[in-house]
Design a protein around this motif. Structure first.
Motif, mmCIF file in Angstrom:
data_model
loop_
_atom_site.group_PDB
_atom_site.id
_atom_site.type_symbol
_atom_site.label_atom_id
_atom_site.label_comp_id
_atom_site.label_asym_id
_atom_site.label_seq_id
_atom_site.Cartn_x
_atom_site.Cartn_y
_atom_site.Cartn_z
ATOM 1 N N ILE A 1014 -6.778 -8.293 4.039
ATOM 2 C CA ILE A 1014 -6.544 -6.997 3.124
ATOM 3 C C ILE A 1014 -7.419 -6.180 3.416
ATOM 4 C CG2 ILE A 1014 -7.204 -6.303 0.726
ATOM 5 C CD1 ILE A 1014 -4.676 -7.943 0.785
ATOM 6 N N THR A 1015 -8.627 -6.151 4.135
ATOM 7 C CA THR A 1015 -9.604 -5.352 4.884
ATOM 8 C C THR A 1015 -8.739 -4.427 5.876
ATOM 9 O OG1 THR A 1015 -11.417 -6.673 4.386
ATOM 10 C CG2 THR A 1015 -11.770 -4.689 5.711
ATOM 11 N N ASP A 1016 -7.955 -5.325 6.855
ATOM 12 C CA ASP A 1016 -7.071 -4.729 7.768
ATOM 13 C C ASP A 1016 -6.079 -3.616 7.094
ATOM 14 O OD1 ASP A 1016 -8.560 -6.124 9.875
ATOM 15 O OD2 ASP A 1016 -6.921 -7.766 9.301
ATOM 16 N N MET A 1033 3.733 -0.729 5.378
ATOM 17 C CA MET A 1033 4.315 -1.255 3.933
ATOM 18 C C MET A 1033 5.566 -2.370 4.156
ATOM 19 S SD MET A 1033 3.709 1.669 1.080
ATOM 20 C CE MET A 1033 4.587 2.934 2.103
ATOM 21 N N LEU A 1034 6.604 -1.551 4.821
ATOM 22 C CA LEU A 1034 7.791 -2.287 5.029
ATOM 23 C C LEU A 1034 7.540 -3.743 5.692
ATOM 24 C CD1 LEU A 1034 10.309 0.363 5.939
ATOM 25 C CD2 LEU A 1034 10.249 -0.825 3.901
ATOM 26 N N GLY A 1035 6.632 -3.663 6.790
ATOM 27 C CA GLY A 1035 6.292 -5.022 7.571
ATOM 28 C C GLY A 1035 5.679 -5.760 6.742
ATOM 29 N N LEU A 1036 4.653 -5.630 5.952
ATOM 30 C CA LEU A 1036 4.247 -6.447 5.205
ATOM 31 C C LEU A 1036 4.970 -7.172 4.113
ATOM 32 C CD1 LEU A 1036 0.716 -4.527 4.361
ATOM 33 C CD2 LEU A 1036 0.829 -6.739 5.421
ATOM 34 N N ALA A 1037 6.012 -6.167 3.674
ATOM 35 C CA ALA A 1037 7.062 -6.749 2.513
ATOM 36 C C ALA A 1037 7.864 -7.847 2.976
ATOM 37 C CB ALA A 1037 7.866 -5.484 1.916
ATOM 38 N N ALA A 1038 8.267 -7.400 4.389
ATOM 39 C CA ALA A 1038 9.077 -8.471 5.294
ATOM 40 C C ALA A 1038 8.451 -9.754 5.393
ATOM 41 C CB ALA A 1038 9.763 -7.840 6.543
ATOM 42 N N SER A 1039 7.066 -9.602 5.826
ATOM 43 C CA SER A 1039 6.435 -10.894 6.116
ATOM 44 C C SER A 1039 6.064 -11.824 4.822
ATOM 45 C CB SER A 1039 5.164 -10.266 6.792
ATOM 46 O OG SER A 1039 5.220 -9.693 8.070
ATOM 47 N N TYR A 1040 6.086 -11.014 3.915
ATOM 48 C CA TYR A 1040 5.662 -11.659 2.487
ATOM 49 C C TYR A 1040 6.958 -11.834 1.396
ATOM 50 C CZ TYR A 1040 0.634 -11.628 3.358
ATOM 51 O OH TYR A 1040 -0.566 -11.901 4.113
ATOM 52 N N ARG A 1041 8.060 -11.424 2.199
ATOM 53 C CA ARG A 1041 9.210 -11.253 1.400
ATOM 54 C C ARG A 1041 9.435 -12.645 0.292
ATOM 55 N NH1 ARG A 1041 14.636 -12.703 3.289
ATOM 56 N NH2 ARG A 1041 13.875 -13.076 5.008
ATOM 57 N N GLY A 1042 9.717 -12.110 -0.940
ATOM 58 C CA GLY A 1042 10.093 -13.206 -1.971
ATOM 59 C C GLY A 1042 8.827 -13.911 -2.516
ATOM 60 N N THR A 1043 7.579 -13.727 -2.011
ATOM 61 C CA THR A 1043 6.341 -14.386 -2.155
ATOM 62 C C THR A 1043 5.605 -13.734 -3.594
ATOM 63 O OG1 THR A 1043 4.917 -13.093 -0.798
ATOM 64 C CG2 THR A 1043 5.912 -15.133 0.021
ATOM 65 N N MET A 1044 5.884 -12.360 -4.047
ATOM 66 C CA MET A 1044 5.163 -11.737 -4.851
ATOM 67 C C MET A 1044 3.747 -11.935 -4.702
ATOM 68 S SD MET A 1044 7.452 -12.530 -8.449
ATOM 69 C CE MET A 1044 7.045 -14.251 -8.521
ATOM 70 N N GLN A 1045 3.197 -11.878 -3.729
ATOM 71 C CA GLN A 1045 1.881 -11.876 -3.430
ATOM 72 C C GLN A 1045 1.062 -10.780 -4.196
ATOM 73 O OE1 GLN A 1045 -0.848 -10.963 -1.760
ATOM 74 N NE2 GLN A 1045 -1.747 -13.204 -1.545
ATOM 75 N N PRO A 1046 0.245 -11.099 -5.216
ATOM 76 C CA PRO A 1046 -0.469 -10.200 -5.859
ATOM 77 C C PRO A 1046 -1.438 -8.983 -5.091
ATOM 78 C CG PRO A 1046 -0.878 -12.075 -6.697
ATOM 79 C CD PRO A 1046 -0.206 -12.501 -5.364
ATOM 80 N N LYS A 1050 -0.291 -5.117 -5.117
ATOM 81 C CA LYS A 1050 -1.127 -3.834 -5.544
ATOM 82 C C LYS A 1050 -1.423 -2.867 -4.539
ATOM 83 C CE LYS A 1050 -4.158 -7.000 -8.375
ATOM 84 N NZ LYS A 1050 -5.389 -7.493 -8.609
ATOM 85 N N SER A 1051 -1.315 -3.187 -3.280
ATOM 86 C CA SER A 1051 -1.448 -2.342 -2.139
ATOM 87 C C SER A 1051 -0.332 -1.466 -1.898
ATOM 88 C CB SER A 1051 -1.620 -3.074 -0.835
ATOM 89 O OG SER A 1051 -0.652 -3.706 -0.405
ATOM 90 N N LEU A 1052 0.917 -1.950 -2.215
ATOM 91 C CA LEU A 1052 2.051 -1.324 -2.316
ATOM 92 C C LEU A 1052 2.334 -0.293 -3.509
ATOM 93 C CD1 LEU A 1052 4.550 -3.953 -1.154
ATOM 94 C CD2 LEU A 1052 3.654 -2.300 0.358
ATOM 95 N N ASN A 1053 1.914 -0.641 -4.851
ATOM 96 C CA ASN A 1053 1.948 0.251 -5.789
ATOM 97 C C ASN A 1053 1.049 1.147 -6.020
ATOM 98 O OD1 ASN A 1053 4.013 -1.188 -7.567
ATOM 99 N ND2 ASN A 1053 2.572 -2.973 -7.857
#
Length: 1820
Positions: A1014-1016, A1033-1046, A1050-1053
């Motif tokens: 999260i620091t990175d 943002m798009l890369g993180l979402a693709a890596s965590y796709r479908g996980t709803m990682q809190p 938060k970082s995206l919202n």
């Protein structure tokens, strides 16, 4: 002790740890290490793989002690593992080593090195894996158990007074175990596990365990439970110190200092009657199902035993020995083993112990080197008595006293003594480091000598006989035998290490004869004077000293002192039954030796001893049996008719033949020696294996590890549907491979070779890899292996053991996939105007490899793709030779148009190079340059740059540079593990730039960004760089796709201003960032149907953008629609109540007229919506449908994907009237068509009728009347609306087709899309091609060219999606034409060029190795990528964010497969038959593809079969599942990295060398070579090209088998032609052809063996030349005939017929019978044999008599004639019966005897009766 013999203990030399030498060679300075060190020697068996250690091959076992001892040397924090004089491995640890031991855990196949340090336990595997376990409590010592590691804890804090392991360390000598797969990831991977042991400590902290057990390196240690009065309690005795454990059986010894007692504990299975004494019993303990129980206590010891070890008592009972030094005694406790419910329970009785005086002791293997007691090896005890003498004990029986004597031999870490040392004045003070038959003797002066008792093998025959007696004799009988064997100082057997082999066998024979009451004969020294002179010469003495030769000794004569009181008493000890038992045991060894070609010499030695013994015992049956095998013995041994014994020896060959002829049920196990039925490592296990194989083959049933015939047999795992398949599993389980098969006699091996040949074609798929190697199917071995590395490491041992020895040096030649295509460098430059310079780094230089070269052959389409997508070099501009000012303006205009194309190329290049290379994690990722300059070919390629005063070049390149970096990052294939966070940080620039932004997106699409902390992430955000934030943002979402990682959510919202609470400071974020954040959240929550998130996105569709650019609000609304569709992907029917409101509002946004609200019925999306000042997109009460409709329509389509919801379809309708056509925008109609088809997914059909069915009747009628209306004065607006609606509906239907058949290469879909693309192209610019039937002409009159261009390129893009990864040539030509069209008129802009670039990339997706999936997630990603709104320029993100064009990566799958020849390691062509399951459109279908190819989706794929006549068939059965394709890390992946290994049949060429089959073995040349009566073909003629092919050349062309090639070369040797007769030469050629053409190289040996044996037999019978002196070959030939008979009668089944031609075997049988009728005197000899058992032997004509006796033995063996005693007994029964013919009755009496012999017996009886009558009448 005075009565026992004295023997010299051979000294190998002075011992020093080799670790000291290794340290000296390393040059370590003394200040770096401590002065203290320790070491430990251990047996190599400890670290062997379990299945490798399971081998009970007698040849391997007999040489155990010839292997070097292994040593662990420890000093400080370093460990050195040495093997012999070689450092094998070094270990460096962070802290000093406290203790180390070898241990096996659970089902792991490898032994683990466990190293205890102060605060951690480090575990190393032999393959390189490392596990580090922090230790929170004070663990003082570690101890190995059979399946876990015991940890001893102290109740105090960690103490620093730990001592290193000493000779009493738990490093024990392991024995073989069964191998299973290692439960680790790849080698070199280190796991650092943080474990919590809180469950061991209850709330009050009182139940801390003093002992823990670690059952698996990746599990938590568990507390030890003990049984106390029927209850289980945690062991809390911290004073109960462990002093020894066994890793062979579950035993632990401990000492309690306070109670002064030793205890023995055993681990047992938990009994249901036991109750837990504690309030809880951990589930882990219950799952492990064992506890510790005390089985013995010994009190009175003032100190703990200095040595504890396992040994064997004199009656073969395991004993545990405690060396009590203060009492100077060795106490032995006898262990009782009871087997209950397949578990072994151990117990000890108090009265079953004894002790002997000792001050030091060690277990050694001396008297029974290969005998095991259950799992334990048979170990004797070497004891240092209080009087400093060394005594060898077998249990408590004293065998021998030893004194020291020097010897000039050397081991790895043994320094030879330079001067012969006299040890009379030395005193032995200790023993250490006992391994097998070697031990270290410690002298009083500190010197340590490595000593040995004997060397193995000196005489393998003597070893076998001793082992047989050890296994078969009762304990007391064998003990007396060992006393005789070891008790005398003059016994030559084992008296010296360097005694010759023959001498040892002679000594053993003398001892056996002495047992049977015959005086020993001393072996005579060699009489040759020259030999004696050489042995006594000074040269021999010097040579022996310099070369340490121990095999020759100048003292060949033996001592003749025979004073031994013990041996003199043995003559009367053995009863007659005991002597017969010894005879039977030696006979069992004899029968086993018959089955091994290499033991023929031993067989000849043993039969002489057996004849002597049989003669002494008067066993004429045995004597006759041995003379039948070796008829030359009849001259020495005469059968006496006075013998009263009727016992006949058991014949193994007779049993095997009976088994083949009548089946396993017709045989009796009593017809086999009892020793052959025992399990374990028996000395006759060779014969036992053959018996078990025949039993299985002939119908024996498997019952656990035994057969219904009561023969023990181990089976490998796997299914078996026939006796042949079960036999293969038995051969693998017994480790009986091709090398062992070659040792069998030809006839014995034939049924087993038949088994392998029958199972070779289609073996079951669940067999171990070694089974396939045994069958000669190395392709299946590699294909079915869980990991390819398994074949290279653990499984390689078994595979090698199954291979033939002459094939072991052959390794496949592999070509790396990175080798550049040699054709590319020359041929790609054929077009100078736009060729690719090979030195240019364009991001595609790696694309050419051996696989792509095979895929595309000699065509240059990959070169062309590379040329078309290259953006790293200037583009050619065509200008006049002498340019003017106007020409320069034209250059700039042309350069600008080309720049539009160049900036679009990276998007396509990313798809083209997707996952095609790997990067080193120590190197930065190279990103090719994006060059917009041009070059002038007419002016020596002068460079022309864009004029910066006219264009803003940096602004032009910003997003293209982003795409360029994404393309560079997408090249990297996903690694075995995750991408390293360090590498990502290493590539991070000091200042944010657009290149790193693209790299982040690429890494995220590959799933690598989940390594960032999260620091990175927030450090990246803090840079406030727009492109970096979008990519991240798009890369993180693709890596965590479908996980709803809190945390990610938060970082995206944060980047969605509408989601900010009122207390949040107001931020002005660009709309572009917010759009990217919306889609990112949608990917993160994909498929979750999260209600709050869906409501938020619904609100965002109708909300104004918070940014400055109002024009980008359509893109923002579209992104919200994408996100809503992703969250509710395919879930529209799940929550009907929740969805109703959403759907109503979406239809309002989509422009539906059926719902009217004054205001939307929701106020969600943000808690402070009304306080934010960003209102709904409404003008008064009307919604701005132009902005909201695209997002709403797409959201509806994704929500109800594949649902076929009629309620939604009825509302999401296509305009049906002219008024409605005016009401709805044409591009929105396209979106409605796409969404409707997403809902009606299964109804999409690739036909023109289906597309017409999408078009409303009003539109169809309208376009039909367009041409007629051109003449009328009708409403132009109405016609324009109809025409635009038509083209958009058709384009939408084509996009739907592209999505439905994505990656399928469906022919109908391709033809249809291609036709529509050409039709649109005809409308734009008429072409001379046939237009699509029914497509209206003249649309360009009503539709602007921009719309037609957009529709054309969308259809072309859809076409490429269908043909993704195929490289389809027709499609490629179309795309190339679209790319090369003139763009001067302005209609060919950046968007269309991007579509063409992306289409080319899709067509060659991943270099032709990737394609698309059609699961829900993939469809959504493809729809976002293909969204039908193309950008107008490189920076256009207004309606659709350009970064979304890369989301197609989510939809890709690596379904590519290539076939690799297992013998050469090269990729090859091979036909595959692919079967897909039945669907609603078609029945189950099979079709053919040629590899390399792309397979159908996993949901459809049923079977993949390697077909065609050239390769061995192989079937991969699959279960169609709605799951994504297997990834490279999936162990269940049937296609390992896209590779299927196949095996070429002998006689065929690969499709590369011979595409149409004209060069096969049978097609052209073989008949010209093998059809010649003479060998002229071996000497090639210069006139006939066809005949100029030698046998050797032809064989080497079609077979790589070394034996066939060598034999082919022999056939061409001119000297061979002279020596051999023509018949034999012709036979050899025919056999060679048979073996090559049928791919049976092993049968060459069988054919030649049978043929040459019969020819030698004929030569001996006809010419009288003594060639064969025994009849061993005849039982083997009879087995071959029995095999043939079983095959013809159907008892054995075969799809390919007999492996040896039946006519050949029949001719051999006829030949033998003719030869047996050749000799006229044979009948007389036969009658003499029947009458008195007499064999033809006289002193007058010894050679003739030998031939006659040999011929008689052949007759008896061939016709299975019973012994004379049985014939005589049978005739007595027939005397009282009056019958005209005795043949039927004799047939009943002797059922196995041949009818020819029956007739001869009848003739003998008839002549005897006549003689008797004439005698009676004469006397009368």
């Amino acid at each position: 002790m005075s009565s026992i013999g004295v023997q010299q203990l051979t000294i190998l030399g002075e011992f020093k740890p080799f670790g000291l030498i290794a340290e000296a060679l390393d040059g370590k300075s003394s200040d770096e290490v401590t002065d203290e060190y320790d070491y430990f020697l251990f047996d190599p068996e400890v670290t062997r793989q379990r299945d490798e250690a399971d081998s009970d091959d007698t040849e391997a076992s007999s040489s155990l002690s010839d292997r070097s001892d292994h040593e662990l040397f420890v000093r400080g924090n370093r460990i050195i593992w040495t093997i012999g004089a070689r450092v094998y491995k070094r270990f460096s640890l962070p802290a000093p080593v406290i203790m180390a031991c070898w241990c096996r855990m659970g089902d792991l196949s490898e032994a683990l090195l466990c190293v205890l340090q102060v605060d951690s336990l480090t575990i190393y595997s032999a393959s390189g894996d490392t596990v580090s376990i922090p230790i929170p409590r004070a663990v003082t010592s570690i101890w190995p158990l059979p399946s876990g590691l015991l940890l001893q804890q102290t109740d105090g804090p960690n103490s620093s007074t730990h001592s290193l392991f000493s000779s009493s360390s738990p490093l024990l000598h392991d024995i073989p175990r069964s191998k299973k797969d290692m439960g680790y990831n790849s080698p070199q991977q280190s796991f650092n596990l943080r474990r919590s042991w809180d469950h061991m400590i209850k709330a009050d902290g009182a139940s801390l365990s003093s002992h823990l057990i670690l059952n698996d390196p990746l599990e938590e240690p568990q507390p030890i439970h003990i049984e106390e009065r029927g209850k289980l309690n945690i062991m809390k005795e911290f004073d109960e110190k462990t002093i020894w454990t066994s890793d062979l059986i579950p035993l632990m010894a401990s000492y309690h200092k306070g109670k002064l007692q030793h205890s023995l504990w055993t681990a047992e299975v938990i009994n249901s009657n036991l109750k837990s004494g504690d309030s809880f019993l951990p589930d882990a303990i219950l799952s492990k199902k064992f506890f510790f129980r005390r089985i013995w206590q010994g009190k009175g010891a003032q100190a703990a035993a200095s040595e504890v070890f396992l040994a064997t008592d004199s009656d073969a009972t395991p004993i545990i020995c405690f060396l009590l030094q203060e009492q100077k005694k060795l106490q032995a406790v006898r262990l009782q083993c009871v087997e209950m419910d397949n578990d072994i329970l151990y117990d000890i009785r108090p009265d079953m112990s004894w002790s002997i005086p000792a001050i030091a002791a060690a277990p050694v293997v001396v008297t029974r080197p290969r005998v095991k007691v259950g799992q334990l090896p048979y170990k004797d005890i070497i004891v240092l008595a209080p009087d400093s003498t060394l005594v060898l004990y077998s249990g408590k029986q004293c065998l021998r006293r030893y004194v020291l004597q020097g010897h000039a031999d050397v081991l790895h870490n043994v320094k030879p003594l330079e001067v012969p040392t006299a040890f009379q004045d030395t005193k032995v003070v200790g023993l250490a480091d006992a391994i097998e038959g070697r031990v270290n003797v410690i002298l009083h002066n500190g010197q340590m000598l490595r000593c040995t008792f004997r060397r193995y093998p000196s005489s393998s025959l003597a070893n076998d006989c001793i082992a047989a007696m050890a296994e078969g004799l009762e304990a007391n009988l064998y003990n007396h035998f060992t006393v005789l064997l070891w008790g005398n100082g003059d016994s030559t057997y084992l008296s010296r290490v360097d005694s010759p082999v023959d001498s040892e066998w002679e000594s053993f024979s003398a001892i056996i004869l002495e047992i049977f009451g015959k005086k020993r004969k001393l072996p005579q020294p060699h009489s040759g004077a020259s030999w004696e002179f050489l042995l006594h010469s000074s040269f021999h003495e010097k040579y022996s000293k310099s070369h340490f030769m121990s095999g020759f000794s100048s003292r060949m004569s033996l001592q003749s002192d025979e004073s031994c009181s013990a041996s003199q008493q043995l003559d009367t000890f053995y009863s007659s039954e005991s002597l017969i038992e010894i005879l039977d045991l030696l006979h069992a060894v004899y029968e086993s030796l018959k089955l091994n070609h290499l033991r023929r010499r031993d067989l000849g030695l043993l039969v002489v001893l057996l004849c002597e013994v049989s003669k002494i015992l008067g066993e004429d049956g045995y004597l006759d049996y041995y003379i039948r095998d070796f008829p030359a013995l009849c001259r020495k041994y005469r059968i006496q008719k006075t013998s009263v014994s009727q016992k006949n020896p058991l014949s193994l060959f007779r049993w095997l033949e009976n088994c083949l002829r009548n089946g396993c049920t017709a045989t009796s196990i009593t017809d086999l020696p009892s020793l052959m039925r025992k399990d374990g490592n028996s000395v006759v296990s060779w014969a036992r294996k053959i018996v078990s194989f025949y039993s299985v083959l002939c119908g024996g049933k498997k019952i656990a590890n035994e057969l219904s015939s009561d023969v023990y047999c181990k089976f490998a795992t796997g299914s078996a549907n026939s006796p042949e398949e079960l036999t293969v599993l038995a051969m693998v389980g017994e480790r009986f491979g091709l090398q062992q098969l070659d040792l069998l006699p030809a006839g014995v091996s034939l049924p087993l070779r038949h088994v392998l040949d029958k199972c070779r074609e289609c073996p079951p798929t669940d067999w171990p890899g070694s089974a396939y190697v045994l069958l000669g199917r190395e392709d299946l071995s590699l294909s079915h292996a869980k990991k390819f590395t398994e074949m290279n490491s653990s499984n390689n041992v078994t595979s090698v053991s199954m291979s033939t020895p002459y094939m072991l040096h052959l390794h496949p030649v592999t070509i790396p996939s990175s080798i550049t295509d040699v054709n590319g460098s020359d041929d790609s430059k054929r077009e100078d105007t736009d060729s690719v310079d090979e030195s240019t780094i364009d991001g595609m230089e790696h694309i050419f490899n051996s696989s792509t070269q095979l895929r595309y052959g000699r065509d240059l389409r990959l070169n062309e793709v590379r040329r078309l997508l290259c953006s790293a070099r200037p583009v050619a501009i065509q200008t006049p030779v002498n340019p003017t000012a106007s020409d320069q303006e034209f250059q700039q205009a042309q350069l600008w148009q080309l720049a539009q194309r160049t900036t679009a190329l990276p998007i396509g290049r990313g798809a083209f190079t997707l996952s095609t290379t790997w990067t080193l994690l120590t190197e930065a990722l190279p990103v090719p340059k994006l060059i917009l300059a041009g070059r002038l070919p007419t002016q020596k390629n002068a460079t022309v740059n864009l004029d910066p005063s006219i264009r803003n070049i940096q602004e032009l390149k910003s997003w293209p540079e982003f795409h360029n970096a994404v393309a560079a990052g997408l090249r990297m294939a996903p690694l075995q593990g995750k991408m390293s966070r360090t590498w990502i940080m290493y590539n991070k620039p000091e200042e944010p730039n657009i290149t790193h932004a693209g790299l982040l997106l690429a890494l995220g699409l590959h799933g690598h960004l989940d390594v960032l902390t999260i620091t990175d992430i927030y450090q990246y955000y803090a840079q406030e760089h727009e492109s970096t934030t979008v990519g991240l943002m798009l890369g993180l979402a693709a890596s965590y796709r479908g996980t709803m990682q809190p945390a990610i959510s938060k970082s995206l919202n944060v980047h969605i201003t509408a989601r900010h609470p009122s207390s949040f400071p107001e931020l002005e974020l660009p709309t572009l960032l917010q759009s990217a954040a919306l889609v990112s959240v949608g990917l993160l929550y994909e498929g979750s149907a999260h209600p709050l998130t869906m409501n938020n996105f619904l609100g965002e569709i109708g909300r104004k953008s918070g940014g400055d650019n109002v024009l980008e609000r359509e893109g923002y609304a579209l992104s919200a629609g994408f996100s809503l569709g992703l969250v509710a992907l395919g879930r529209g029917l799940d929550g009907i109540g929740v969805m109703d409101t959403l759907v109503d509002q979406l239809f309002q946004y989509a422009g539906g007229k059926d719902i009217h609200h004054e205001r939307p019925p929701f106020c969600n999306g943000s808690v402070d919506d009304h306080n934010r000042g960003s209102g709904q997109m409404m003008d008064a009460t009307q919604i701005n449908v132009d902005v909201t409709a695209p997002g709403a329509i797409i959201a509806l389509g994704l929500m109800y994907l594949k649902s076929e919801s009629q309620a939604i379809l009825s509302r999401l309708c296509i305009p049906q009237t002219r008024f409605e056509l005016q009401y709805v925008r044409p591009d929105f109609i396209m979106l409605r068509v796409i969404s409707r088809n997403l809902i009606l997914w299964r109804r999409i059909h690739p036909s023109e009728d289906w597309i017409k069915g999408q078009i409303p009747k009003v539109v169809l009628d309208g376009v039909k009347g367009l041409n007629s209306e051109m003449d009328d004065d009708s409403d132009d607006m109405d016609s324009e609306a109809i025409a635009k609606a038509y083209v958009n509906i058709v384009a939408g239907a084509c996009i739907s087709l592209g999505l439905r058949f994505a990656g399928t290469k469906d022919g109908s879909a391709h033809d249809l899309l291609y036709s529509y693309a050409v039709a649109f192209l005809n409308e734009i610019k008429p072409l001379s091609v046939k237009s699509l039937h029914g497509f209206p002409r003249g649309l360009s009159q009503y539709v602007d060219r921009g719309t037609l261009e957009t529709c054309l390129h969308l259809i072309a893009l859809s076409l490429s999606v269908v043909m993704a990864g195929s490289g389809h040539l027709q499609t490629f030509k179309l795309l190339k034409f679209l790319r090369c069209r003139n763009s001067a008129d302005g209609h060919i802009n950046y968007g269309t060029q991007m579509a063409v670039s992306l289409a080319i990339g899709f067509l060659f997706l991943g270099g032709g190795m990737m394609t698309f999936s059609t699961n829900n997630s993939s469809i959504a990603a493809l729809l976002i990528t293909l969204y039908p709104r193309l950008p107008t320029g490189p920076n256009d993100n207004r309606c659709h964010l350009q970064a979304f064009r890369h989301l197609y990566v989510i939809a890709t799958e690596a379904r590519w497969v290539q076939t690799v020849d297992v013998d050469t390691g090269l990729p090859v062509y091979a036909p595959l038959e692919i079967t897909i399951k039945e669907t609603e459109h078609y029945a189950e279908t099979s079709f053919c593809e040629v590899t390399p190819c792309i397979l159908p989706e996993r949901a459809l794929l049923k079977t993949v079969r390697v077909c065609g006549p050239r390769y061995w068939p192989q079937v991969i059965e699959l279960n169609p599942e709605e799951k994504p394709w297997w990834n490279s890390e999936d162990k269940n992946n049937p296609f390992k990295s896209g590779i299927v290994y196949i095996k070429l049949k002998v006689g065929a060429c690969s499709y590369v060398d011979d595409p149409i089959g004209r060069q096969s073995l049978l097609s052209r040349t073989m008949h010209k070579v093998f059809g010649l009566a003479s060998l002229k073909a071996c000497t090639p003629s210069n006139n006939d090209d066809d005949a100029a092919v030698t046998v050797s050349q032809l064989v080497s062309t079609f077979s790589s088998d070394p034996s066939l090639i060598a034999f082919g070369a022999l056939c061409c040797d001119p000297s061979w032609n002279i020596k051999s007769d023509s018949d034999f030469q012709e036979f050899c050629l025919q056999v060679l052809f048979e073996c090559v053409s049928k791919d049976r190289p092993a049968l060459l040996q069988v054919y030649l063996s049978l043929y040459t044996t019969i020819e030698s037999m004929a030569d001996q019978v006809i010419n009288g030349t003594p060639i064969i002196n025994d009849s061993q070959f005849l039982p083997s030939l009879k087995l071959a005939l029995a095999y043939n008979e079983a095959l013809l009668k159907g008892r054995l089944s075969s799809s390919r017929g007999s492996i040896v031609q039946s006519t050949f075997l029949g001719s051999l049988k006829k030949r033998v019978e003719d030869l047996l009728e050749y000799s006229p005197s044979l009948t007389v000899n036969i009658h003499d044999y029947f009458r008195s058992g007499k064999w033809p032997a006289s002193d007058e004509n010894p050679q003739d008599d030998d031939n006659l006796s040999t011929l008689l033995s052949w007759y008896i063996q061939w016709y299975s004639v019973p012994p004379p005693s049985i014939v005589e007994a049978g005739t007595k029964k027939l005397k009282s019966i009056q019958t005209p013919s005795l043949v039927p009755l004799l047939r009943l009496l002797f059922p196995v005897t041949n009818i020819q012999a029956i007739k001869e017996i009848a003739a003998f009886l008839l002549s005897t009766s006549k003689t008797n009558r004439s005698t009676l009448s004469g006397s009368g």
